[in-house]
Design a protein around this motif. Structure first.
Motif, PDB file in Angstrom:
ATOM      1  N   ALA A  94      -6.226  57.870 -34.455  1.00 42.87           N
ATOM      2  CA  ALA A  94      -6.202  56.691 -33.271  1.00 42.87           C
ATOM      3  C   ALA A  94      -6.710  57.649 -32.462  1.00 42.87           C
ATOM      4  CB  ALA A  94      -5.431  56.041 -33.476  1.00 42.87           C
ATOM      5  N   GLN A  95      -8.050  57.022 -31.374  1.00 45.91           N
ATOM      6  CA  GLN A  95      -7.603  57.207 -29.962  1.00 45.91           C
ATOM      7  C   GLN A  95      -7.236  57.319 -28.727  1.00 45.91           C
ATOM      8  OE1 GLN A  95     -10.709  60.389 -29.972  1.00 45.91           O
ATOM      9  NE2 GLN A  95     -10.607  59.588 -32.454  1.00 45.91           N
ATOM     10  N   GLU A  96      -6.390  58.389 -28.199  1.00 43.28           N
ATOM     11  CA  GLU A  96      -5.684  57.876 -26.427  1.00 43.28           C
ATOM     12  C   GLU A  96      -6.600  57.030 -26.369  1.00 43.28           C
ATOM     13  OE1 GLU A  96      -4.971  61.702 -25.542  1.00 43.28           O
ATOM     14  OE2 GLU A  96      -3.294  62.193 -26.553  1.00 43.28           O
ATOM     15  N   SER A  97      -5.775  56.459 -25.068  1.00 48.28           N
ATOM     16  CA  SER A  97      -6.298  55.299 -24.500  1.00 48.28           C
ATOM     17  C   SER A  97      -6.995  56.094 -23.192  1.00 48.28           C
ATOM     18  CB  SER A  97      -5.537  54.010 -23.307  1.00 48.28           C
ATOM     19  OG  SER A  97      -6.146  54.186 -22.574  1.00 48.28           O
ATOM     20  N   ALA A  98      -7.927  55.682 -22.857  1.00 47.82           N
ATOM     21  CA  ALA A  98      -8.805  56.285 -21.547  1.00 47.82           C
ATOM     22  C   ALA A  98      -8.417  55.985 -20.558  1.00 47.82           C
ATOM     23  CB  ALA A  98     -10.218  54.783 -21.855  1.00 47.82           C
ATOM     24  N   ASP A  99      -7.887  54.382 -19.903  1.00 50.66           N
ATOM     25  CA  ASP A  99      -6.683  54.634 -18.634  1.00 50.66           C
ATOM     26  C   ASP A  99      -5.792  56.508 -19.257  1.00 50.66           C
ATOM     27  OD1 ASP A  99      -5.210  53.819 -17.086  1.00 50.66           O
ATOM     28  OD2 ASP A  99      -5.297  51.532 -17.781  1.00 50.66           O
ATOM     29  N   GLU A 155      -1.365  54.636 -18.499  1.00 56.71           N
ATOM     30  CA  GLU A 155      -1.489  54.302 -19.774  1.00 56.71           C
ATOM     31  C   GLU A 155      -1.371  55.229 -20.871  1.00 56.71           C
ATOM     32  OE1 GLU A 155      -0.351  51.944 -23.960  1.00 56.71           O
ATOM     33  OE2 GLU A 155      -0.498  51.230 -21.761  1.00 56.71           O
ATOM     34  N   ARG A 156      -2.146  56.276 -21.160  1.00 52.27           N
ATOM     35  CA  ARG A 156      -2.193  57.458 -21.513  1.00 52.27           C
ATOM     36  C   ARG A 156      -0.569  58.526 -21.403  1.00 52.27           C
ATOM     37  NH1 ARG A 156      -6.753  59.018 -21.110  1.00 52.27           N
ATOM     38  NH2 ARG A 156      -6.241  60.622 -19.468  1.00 52.27           N
ATOM     39  N   ALA A 157      -0.040  58.600 -20.266  1.00 50.26           N
ATOM     40  CA  ALA A 157       1.232  58.545 -19.795  1.00 50.26           C
ATOM     41  C   ALA A 157       2.779  58.130 -20.263  1.00 50.26           C
ATOM     42  CB  ALA A 157       1.220  58.773 -18.497  1.00 50.26           C
ATOM     43  N   ARG A 158       2.463  56.980 -19.939  1.00 49.96           N
ATOM     44  CA  ARG A 158       3.263  56.153 -20.679  1.00 49.96           C
ATOM     45  C   ARG A 158       3.172  55.966 -22.510  1.00 49.96           C
ATOM     46  NH1 ARG A 158       1.985  51.930 -16.633  1.00 49.96           N
ATOM     47  NH2 ARG A 158       0.018  51.109 -18.562  1.00 49.96           N
ATOM     48  N   ARG A 159       2.130  56.059 -22.749  1.00 49.26           N
ATOM     49  CA  ARG A 159       2.100  56.431 -24.870  1.00 49.26           C
ATOM     50  C   ARG A 159       2.968  57.536 -24.613  1.00 49.26           C
ATOM     51  NH1 ARG A 159       4.245  53.131 -27.506  1.00 49.26           N
ATOM     52  NH2 ARG A 159       2.795  51.200 -26.954  1.00 49.26           N
TER      53      ARG A 159
END
Length: 262
Positions: free
Chosen positions: A54-59, A62-66
């Motif tokens: 799975a690819q990381e979010s482009a946002d 959201e990427r930092a939260r995850r």
């Protein structure tokens, strides 16, 4: 001959009445068996699945939260989770339940009735562990967080260790915790929840499914391969009586907490 036909018709009618009456009796008998009397079937744990590719979010937010959530499950194993030549299942120790009572009201920040609407699994940041995250539609909060209260109709996320990982080979490897269940989408539960260190979501201490007026523990002997735990005391219990017991435990916990502060 006419008399014979009448006799046969009469016998056939009597036989049909007997059959219908017997079937109706069986249906009534079946309906009179309460869920508590019916055998409690062991549920196969249905784990949410993470995609290893799975690819990381482009946002970036959201990427930092995850990434922050993923870090909580770092160092879950001695080495990163990798594919193998066959699908396998790994079960961790069941020591997680030590010190947890059947109704852990004092250990919970929130005790909530809610429906699971979505579920996903994720790999830890260092790829050594996997965890599942559940979206819960909030209903009644029997114990609420006064500093950050929950309201009916909102949504929260709650997580617990474990999940499955799908690799490009098609293999799905499962990671479970002994005697610990996984909430199912579309079902209603009474959850005992603890706020995470970041305070934005929750971890699941334990829970009970509420269905058909009866109670089924999320954890314990009702889980595939599970052992008997304190939660099994309420397996098949009447829902109304169980919720009253939970409310009493919450009041007692709040009173004890108030007395300690004073």
């Amino acid at each position: 001959m006419q008399s014979y036909r009448k006799s046969m018709l009469l016998i056939g009618a009597v036989f049909a009445i007997v059959v219908v009456t017997a079937m109706a009796s069986l249906r009534r008998a079946d309906q009179n068996i309460s869920p508590a009397q019916a055998p409690q079937q062991v549920d196969e744990v249905q784990l949410p699945v993470a995609d290893s590719a799975a690819q990381e979010s482009a946002d970036p937010l959201e990427r930092a939260r995850r990434k922050g959530k993923n870090k909580r499950y770092n160092n879950s194993g001695s080495r990163p989770i990798e594919d193998a030549t066959y699908a396998y299942e790994r079960i961790q120790s069941g020591h997680w339940s030590r010190g947890i009572s059947a109704i852990p009201a004092a250990q919970s920040d929130v005790v909530l009735i809610g429906e699971v609407t979505d579920a996903h699994a994720y790999l830890s940041d260092d790829k050594t562990g996997v965890y599942s995250e559940f979206t819960i539609l909030t209903g009644t909060a029997l114990k609420n967080d006064s500093s950050n209260p929950l309201y009916p109709g909102g949504t929260i996320t709650a997580n617990r260790p474990g999940g499955a990982v799908r690799f490009p080979s098609g293999h799905i490897h499962k990671f479970k915790t002994s005697s610990q269940g996984s909430p199912r989408v579309g079902r209603q539960y009474l959850f005992f929840l603890k706020r995470t260190d970041q305070g934005q979501d929750f971890s699941i201490i334990t829970g009970y499914e509420l269905r058909g007026g009866r109670v089924a523990p999320l954890d314990g002997a009702g889980v595939e391969g599970g052992e008997r735990l304190p939660f099994d005391e309420y397996n098949g219990a009447d829902e109304s009586a169980f919720l009253k017991t939970v409310q009493d435990a919450i009041q007692q916990a709040l009173q004890s907490s108030s007395e300690r502060r004073n």
